[in-house]
Design a protein around this motif. Structure first.
Motif, PDB file in Angstrom:
ATOM      1  N   GLY A 176      42.511  18.601  13.339  1.00 38.15           N
ATOM      2  CA  GLY A 176      42.004  19.330  14.494  1.00 38.15           C
ATOM      3  C   GLY A 176      41.529  20.702  14.094  1.00 38.15           C
ATOM      4  N   TRP A 177      41.323  21.525  15.089  1.00 40.32           N
ATOM      5  CA  TRP A 177      40.893  22.891  14.861  1.00 40.32           C
ATOM      6  C   TRP A 177      42.088  23.824  14.934  1.00 40.32           C
ATOM      7  N   VAL A 178      42.122  24.784  14.026  1.00 40.99           N
ATOM      8  CA  VAL A 178      43.203  25.761  14.021  1.00 40.99           C
ATOM      9  C   VAL A 178      42.659  27.080  13.503  1.00 40.99           C
ATOM     10  N   GLN A 179      43.202  28.159  13.983  1.00 41.51           N
ATOM     11  CA  GLN A 179      42.795  29.484  13.516  1.00 41.51           C
ATOM     12  C   GLN A 179      43.405  29.786  12.146  1.00 41.51           C
ATOM     13  N   PRO A 180      42.777  30.645  11.379  1.00 41.51           N
ATOM     14  CA  PRO A 180      43.373  31.044  10.096  1.00 41.51           C
ATOM     15  C   PRO A 180      44.801  31.539  10.282  1.00 41.51           C
ATOM     16  N   GLY A 181      45.658  31.117   9.375  1.00 44.43           N
ATOM     17  CA  GLY A 181      47.065  31.464   9.481  1.00 44.43           C
ATOM     18  C   GLY A 181      47.887  30.451  10.233  1.00 44.43           C
ATOM     19  N   GLN A 231      52.365  18.728   5.455  1.00 48.83           N
ATOM     20  CA  GLN A 231      52.609  19.923   6.258  1.00 48.83           C
ATOM     21  C   GLN A 231      51.753  21.043   5.699  1.00 48.83           C
ATOM     22  N   MET A 232      50.922  21.617   6.538  1.00 52.01           N
ATOM     23  CA  MET A 232      49.995  22.648   6.100  1.00 52.01           C
ATOM     24  C   MET A 232      50.273  23.927   6.879  1.00 52.01           C
ATOM     25  N   ASN A 233      50.653  24.964   6.181  1.00 53.68           N
ATOM     26  CA  ASN A 233      50.943  26.269   6.784  1.00 53.68           C
ATOM     27  C   ASN A 233      49.993  27.311   6.224  1.00 53.68           C
ATOM     28  N   PHE A 234      49.880  28.418   6.959  1.00 50.46           N
ATOM     29  CA  PHE A 234      49.039  29.540   6.522  1.00 50.46           C
ATOM     30  C   PHE A 234      47.646  29.043   6.125  1.00 50.46           C
ATOM     31  N   LEU A 235      47.066  28.279   7.001  1.00 50.14           N
ATOM     32  CA  LEU A 235      45.775  27.676   6.709  1.00 50.14           C
ATOM     33  C   LEU A 235      44.688  28.729   6.570  1.00 50.14           C
ATOM     34  N   LYS A 236      43.734  28.422   5.688  1.00 52.12           N
ATOM     35  CA  LYS A 236      42.612  29.308   5.408  1.00 52.12           C
ATOM     36  C   LYS A 236      41.311  28.574   5.725  1.00 52.12           C
ATOM     37  N   PRO A 237      40.248  29.313   5.981  1.00 49.84           N
ATOM     38  CA  PRO A 237      38.969  28.647   6.241  1.00 49.84           C
ATOM     39  C   PRO A 237      38.561  27.690   5.120  1.00 49.84           C
ATOM     40  N   GLU A 238      38.900  28.010   3.896  1.00 48.74           N
ATOM     41  CA  GLU A 238      38.532  27.134   2.779  1.00 48.74           C
ATOM     42  C   GLU A 238      39.341  25.848   2.747  1.00 48.74           C
ATOM     43  N   ASP A 239      40.333  25.704   3.609  1.00 51.86           N
ATOM     44  CA  ASP A 239      41.064  24.450   3.726  1.00 51.86           C
ATOM     45  C   ASP A 239      40.329  23.449   4.619  1.00 51.86           C
ATOM     46  N   THR A 240      39.254  23.888   5.236  1.00 52.68           N
ATOM     47  CA  THR A 240      38.475  23.003   6.099  1.00 52.68           C
ATOM     48  C   THR A 240      37.958  21.802   5.333  1.00 52.68           C
ATOM     49  N   GLY A 241      38.070  20.626   5.943  1.00 54.12           N
ATOM     50  CA  GLY A 241      37.567  19.429   5.296  1.00 54.12           C
ATOM     51  C   GLY A 241      38.128  18.160   5.909  1.00 54.12           C
ATOM     52  N   GLU A 242      37.674  17.046   5.359  1.00 53.79           N
ATOM     53  CA  GLU A 242      38.187  15.734   5.740  1.00 53.79           C
ATOM     54  C   GLU A 242      39.363  15.442   4.828  1.00 53.79           C
ATOM     55  N   TYR A 243      40.514  15.172   5.429  1.00 49.46           N
ATOM     56  CA  TYR A 243      41.732  14.893   4.664  1.00 49.46           C
ATOM     57  C   TYR A 243      42.005  13.391   4.712  1.00 49.46           C
ATOM     58  N   VAL A 244      42.214  12.843   3.555  1.00 48.93           N
ATOM     59  CA  VAL A 244      42.358  11.396   3.410  1.00 48.93           C
ATOM     60  C   VAL A 244      43.620  11.098   2.605  1.00 48.93           C
ATOM     61  N   CYS A 245      44.344  10.069   3.011  1.00 51.04           N
ATOM     62  CA  CYS A 245      45.461   9.624   2.185  1.00 51.04           C
ATOM     63  C   CYS A 245      45.037   8.383   1.409  1.00 51.04           C
ATOM     64  N   GLY A 246      45.575   8.270   0.222  1.00 52.88           N
ATOM     65  CA  GLY A 246      45.275   7.133  -0.625  1.00 52.88           C
ATOM     66  C   GLY A 246      46.499   6.763  -1.447  1.00 52.88           C
ATOM     67  N   VAL A 247      46.557   5.520  -1.877  1.00 54.50           N
ATOM     68  CA  VAL A 247      47.708   5.049  -2.645  1.00 54.50           C
ATOM     69  C   VAL A 247      47.258   4.303  -3.886  1.00 54.50           C
ATOM     70  N   MET A 248      48.111   4.343  -4.894  1.00 55.58           N
ATOM     71  CA  MET A 248      47.901   3.542  -6.083  1.00 55.58           C
ATOM     72  C   MET A 248      49.204   2.847  -6.419  1.00 55.58           C
ATOM     73  N   PRO A 249      49.143   1.767  -7.171  1.00 53.92           N
ATOM     74  CA  PRO A 249      50.377   1.028  -7.477  1.00 53.92           C
ATOM     75  C   PRO A 249      51.452   1.905  -8.085  1.00 53.92           C
ATOM     76  N   LEU A 272      39.841  15.076  10.271  1.00 52.01           N
ATOM     77  CA  LEU A 272      39.121  16.322  10.035  1.00 52.01           C
ATOM     78  C   LEU A 272      39.986  17.522  10.384  1.00 52.01           C
ATOM     79  N   VAL A 273      40.004  18.472   9.478  1.00 53.34           N
ATOM     80  CA  VAL A 273      40.700  19.741   9.689  1.00 53.34           C
ATOM     81  C   VAL A 273      39.670  20.853   9.645  1.00 53.34           C
ATOM     82  N   THR A 274      39.649  21.651  10.690  1.00 51.47           N
ATOM     83  CA  THR A 274      38.728  22.781  10.757  1.00 51.47           C
ATOM     84  C   THR A 274      39.527  24.055  10.958  1.00 51.47           C
ATOM     85  N   VAL A 275      39.357  24.993  10.041  1.00 55.49           N
ATOM     86  CA  VAL A 275      40.068  26.267  10.115  1.00 55.49           C
ATOM     87  C   VAL A 275      39.024  27.362  10.297  1.00 55.49           C
ATOM     88  N   SER A 276      39.016  27.946  11.473  1.00 50.66           N
ATOM     89  CA  SER A 276      38.055  29.008  11.752  1.00 50.66           C
ATOM     90  C   SER A 276      38.552  29.846  12.913  1.00 50.66           C
TER      91      SER A 276
END
Length: 133
Positions: A10-15, A82-100, A128-132
């Motif tokens: 979602g959208w969150v303000q910096p910090g 868990q994402m704390n103290f978010l920064k604008p540069e953390d903005t992006g599509e976050y994906v989980c993936g697994v390997m054996p 999607l994570v948007t930090v602005s």
């Protein structure tokens, strides 16, 4: 049928803070090494946080060290970021993936090299994570 479904973006303000979750169906996460990856605008996908099946070993990249943490809920078959103290540069599509299980150490998985990419078995669709401000 195997699926990984991310939620919590979602959208969150910096910090601010967000908690992402990745719910697995059709597989038990106890048998997989799990990673959170992200792709910012105009950037390539990169590793963020990775954890081994037993949770004895985990790794977060330098960019997010001290701010992000990865952990599992074995009962619910979920992995969290868990994402704390978010920064604008953390903005992006976050994906989980697994390997054996125990293919590589989490810190290697999080390098997300071409070799790692080829060994990833399942991916979610992302959240999607948007930090602005």
């Amino acid at each position: 049928q195997v699926s990984l479904v991310e939620s919590g973006g979602g959208w969150v303000q910096p910090g601010g803070s967000l908690t992402l979750s990745c719910e697995a169906s059709g597989i038990l996460l106890d048998y997989y090494q799990i990673g959170w990856f992200r792709q910012g605008p105009g950037k390539e996908r990169e590793g963020v946080a990775c954890i081994d099946p037993s949770e004895h070993r985990l790794y977060v990249t330098d960019d997010v060290a001290g701010r992000f943490s990865i952990f599992k809920d074995r009962v619910k078959n979920l992995v969290y970021l868990q994402m704390n103290f978010l920064k604008p540069e953390d903005t992006g599509e976050y994906v989980c993936g697994v390997m054996p299980r125990a293919s590589v150490y989490p810190e290697t998985m999080c390098t997300y090299s071409a070799t790692i990419h080829s060994r990833m078995e399942f991916w979610g669709r992302g959240t999607l994570v948007t930090v602005s401000s």
